[in-house]
Scaffold this motif. Structure first.
Motif, PDB file in Angstrom:
ATOM      1  N   GLY A  96     -60.547 -45.330  35.594  1.00  0.00           N
ATOM      2  CA  GLY A  96     -61.637 -44.363  35.605  1.00  0.00           C
ATOM      3  C   GLY A  96     -61.789 -43.578  36.890  1.00  0.00           C
ATOM      4  O   GLY A  96     -62.841 -42.978  37.127  1.00  0.00           O
ATOM      5  N   CYS A  97     -60.771 -43.526  37.722  1.00  0.00           N
ATOM      6  CA  CYS A  97     -60.881 -42.834  39.014  1.00  0.00           C
ATOM      7  C   CYS A  97     -61.051 -41.324  38.855  1.00  0.00           C
ATOM      8  O   CYS A  97     -61.609 -40.670  39.725  1.00  0.00           O
ATOM      9  N   GLY A  98     -60.537 -40.759  37.783  1.00  0.00           N
ATOM     10  CA  GLY A  98     -60.686 -39.332  37.521  1.00  0.00           C
ATOM     11  C   GLY A  98     -59.675 -38.431  38.205  1.00  0.00           C
ATOM     12  O   GLY A  98     -59.783 -37.203  38.122  1.00  0.00           O
ATOM     13  N   MET A  99     -58.688 -39.003  38.864  1.00  0.00           N
ATOM     14  CA  MET A  99     -57.692 -38.173  39.543  1.00  0.00           C
ATOM     15  C   MET A  99     -56.906 -37.309  38.566  1.00  0.00           C
ATOM     16  O   MET A  99     -56.590 -36.158  38.860  1.00  0.00           O
ATOM     17  N   CYS A 100     -56.603 -37.826  37.393  1.00  0.00           N
ATOM     18  CA  CYS A 100     -55.865 -37.036  36.411  1.00  0.00           C
ATOM     19  C   CYS A 100     -56.658 -35.795  36.005  1.00  0.00           C
ATOM     20  O   CYS A 100     -56.097 -34.711  35.857  1.00  0.00           O
ATOM     21  N   VAL A 101     -57.948 -35.959  35.871  1.00  0.00           N
ATOM     22  CA  VAL A 101     -58.825 -34.842  35.522  1.00  0.00           C
ATOM     23  C   VAL A 101     -58.834 -33.822  36.659  1.00  0.00           C
ATOM     24  O   VAL A 101     -58.758 -32.609  36.431  1.00  0.00           O
ATOM     25  N   ALA A 102     -58.899 -34.312  37.889  1.00  0.00           N
ATOM     26  CA  ALA A 102     -58.979 -33.431  39.057  1.00  0.00           C
ATOM     27  C   ALA A 102     -57.705 -32.635  39.296  1.00  0.00           C
ATOM     28  O   ALA A 102     -57.767 -31.475  39.704  1.00  0.00           O
ATOM     29  N   VAL A 103     -56.537 -33.240  39.051  1.00  0.00           N
ATOM     30  CA  VAL A 103     -55.283 -32.570  39.408  1.00  0.00           C
ATOM     31  C   VAL A 103     -54.620 -31.812  38.263  1.00  0.00           C
ATOM     32  O   VAL A 103     -53.736 -30.993  38.508  1.00  0.00           O
ATOM     33  N   CYS A 104     -55.025 -32.049  37.043  1.00  0.00           N
ATOM     34  CA  CYS A 104     -54.379 -31.387  35.905  1.00  0.00           C
ATOM     35  C   CYS A 104     -54.786 -29.907  35.840  1.00  0.00           C
ATOM     36  O   CYS A 104     -55.964 -29.596  35.692  1.00  0.00           O
ATOM     37  N   PRO A 105     -53.805 -28.997  35.899  1.00  0.00           N
ATOM     38  CA  PRO A 105     -54.135 -27.569  35.862  1.00  0.00           C
ATOM     39  C   PRO A 105     -54.494 -27.038  34.473  1.00  0.00           C
ATOM     40  O   PRO A 105     -54.946 -25.913  34.349  1.00  0.00           O
ATOM     41  N   HIS A 106     -54.336 -27.872  33.437  1.00  0.00           N
ATOM     42  CA  HIS A 106     -54.595 -27.408  32.073  1.00  0.00           C
ATOM     43  C   HIS A 106     -55.617 -28.248  31.319  1.00  0.00           C
ATOM     44  O   HIS A 106     -55.671 -28.186  30.090  1.00  0.00           O
ATOM     45  N   ALA A 107     -56.400 -29.049  32.028  1.00  0.00           N
ATOM     46  CA  ALA A 107     -57.475 -29.852  31.415  1.00  0.00           C
ATOM     47  C   ALA A 107     -56.986 -30.713  30.255  1.00  0.00           C
ATOM     48  O   ALA A 107     -57.623 -30.799  29.209  1.00  0.00           O
ATOM     49  N   VAL A 108     -55.861 -31.363  30.458  1.00  0.00           N
ATOM     50  CA  VAL A 108     -55.305 -32.248  29.435  1.00  0.00           C
ATOM     51  C   VAL A 108     -56.155 -33.514  29.308  1.00  0.00           C
ATOM     52  O   VAL A 108     -56.281 -34.068  28.224  1.00  0.00           O
ATOM     53  N   PHE A 109     -56.767 -33.949  30.420  1.00  0.00           N
ATOM     54  CA  PHE A 109     -57.590 -35.154  30.437  1.00  0.00           C
ATOM     55  C   PHE A 109     -59.055 -34.809  30.647  1.00  0.00           C
ATOM     56  O   PHE A 109     -59.390 -33.785  31.228  1.00  0.00           O
ATOM     57  N   LYS A 110     -59.930 -35.700  30.194  1.00  0.00           N
ATOM     58  CA  LYS A 110     -61.350 -35.640  30.516  1.00  0.00           C
ATOM     59  C   LYS A 110     -61.856 -37.070  30.618  1.00  0.00           C
ATOM     60  O   LYS A 110     -61.185 -38.008  30.163  1.00  0.00           O
ATOM     61  N   LEU A 111     -62.995 -37.259  31.247  1.00  0.00           N
ATOM     62  CA  LEU A 111     -63.582 -38.593  31.363  1.00  0.00           C
ATOM     63  C   LEU A 111     -64.621 -38.799  30.278  1.00  0.00           C
ATOM     64  O   LEU A 111     -65.469 -37.937  30.042  1.00  0.00           O
ATOM     65  N   GLU A 112     -64.542 -39.944  29.626  1.00  0.00           N
ATOM     66  CA  GLU A 112     -65.525 -40.371  28.623  1.00  0.00           C
ATOM     67  C   GLU A 112     -65.789 -41.849  28.847  1.00  0.00           C
ATOM     68  O   GLU A 112     -64.834 -42.637  28.920  1.00  0.00           O
ATOM     69  N   ASN A 113     -67.035 -42.220  28.964  1.00  0.00           N
ATOM     70  CA  ASN A 113     -67.408 -43.620  29.166  1.00  0.00           C
ATOM     71  C   ASN A 113     -66.655 -44.257  30.337  1.00  0.00           C
ATOM     72  O   ASN A 113     -66.142 -45.367  30.239  1.00  0.00           O
ATOM     73  N   LYS A 114     -66.565 -43.497  31.430  1.00  0.00           N
ATOM     74  CA  LYS A 114     -65.943 -43.960  32.674  1.00  0.00           C
ATOM     75  C   LYS A 114     -64.454 -44.247  32.559  1.00  0.00           C
ATOM     76  O   LYS A 114     -63.900 -45.012  33.334  1.00  0.00           O
ATOM     77  N   ARG A 115     -63.782 -43.619  31.602  1.00  0.00           N
ATOM     78  CA  ARG A 115     -62.341 -43.750  31.433  1.00  0.00           C
ATOM     79  C   ARG A 115     -61.770 -42.388  31.045  1.00  0.00           C
ATOM     80  O   ARG A 115     -62.411 -41.591  30.377  1.00  0.00           O
ATOM     81  N   ALA A 116     -60.526 -42.163  31.432  1.00  0.00           N
ATOM     82  CA  ALA A 116     -59.867 -40.919  31.038  1.00  0.00           C
ATOM     83  C   ALA A 116     -59.459 -40.998  29.575  1.00  0.00           C
ATOM     84  O   ALA A 116     -59.139 -42.073  29.056  1.00  0.00           O
ATOM     85  N   VAL A 117     -59.487 -39.870  28.926  1.00  0.00           N
ATOM     86  CA  VAL A 117     -58.995 -39.728  27.559  1.00  0.00           C
ATOM     87  C   VAL A 117     -58.196 -38.432  27.498  1.00  0.00           C
ATOM     88  O   VAL A 117     -58.401 -37.526  28.304  1.00  0.00           O
TER      89      VAL A 117
END
Length: 96
Positions: free
Chosen positions: A19-40
């Motif tokens: 649930g760190c959210g790094m994938c959300v922060a670095v992805c240039p195309h919003a492939v990931f988002k956080l839901e319930n403290k985990r990436a999806v």
């Protein structure tokens, strides 16, 4: 921008996500988002296989063959003016 659907090399193991959210922060195309403290995966088909998410995932929950998938083939085709070929099928023909 959309690339080729259902051919992205992106693999995500949600069970390993911390649930760190790094994938959300670095992805240039919003492939990931956080839901319930985990990436999806929010939009797997938008992945351009740059590898930023995998490089920044400390838990190793994300794998992608950066720069070698169909997205790279499409981009190379656009630049060179040729048909994209990536080897994603057994036949030697353009992607898709």
């Amino acid at each position: 921008m959309r690339y080729l659907e259902n051919v992205v090399s992106l693999e995500f193991d949600q069970k390993r996500c911390n649930g760190c959210g790094m994938c959300v922060a670095v992805c240039p195309h919003a492939v990931f988002k956080l839901e319930n403290k985990r990436a999806v995966l929010a939009d797997r088909g938008a992945c351009m296989e740059c590898g930023a998410c995998a490089k920044n995932c400390e838990e190793g929950a994300i794998r992608v063959r950066a720069g070698v998938g169909c997205a790279a083939a499409v981009m190379t085709g656009w630049i060179s003016g040729t048909e994209p070929t990536c080897g994603c099928s057994k036949r030697e023909s353009p992607c898709g």
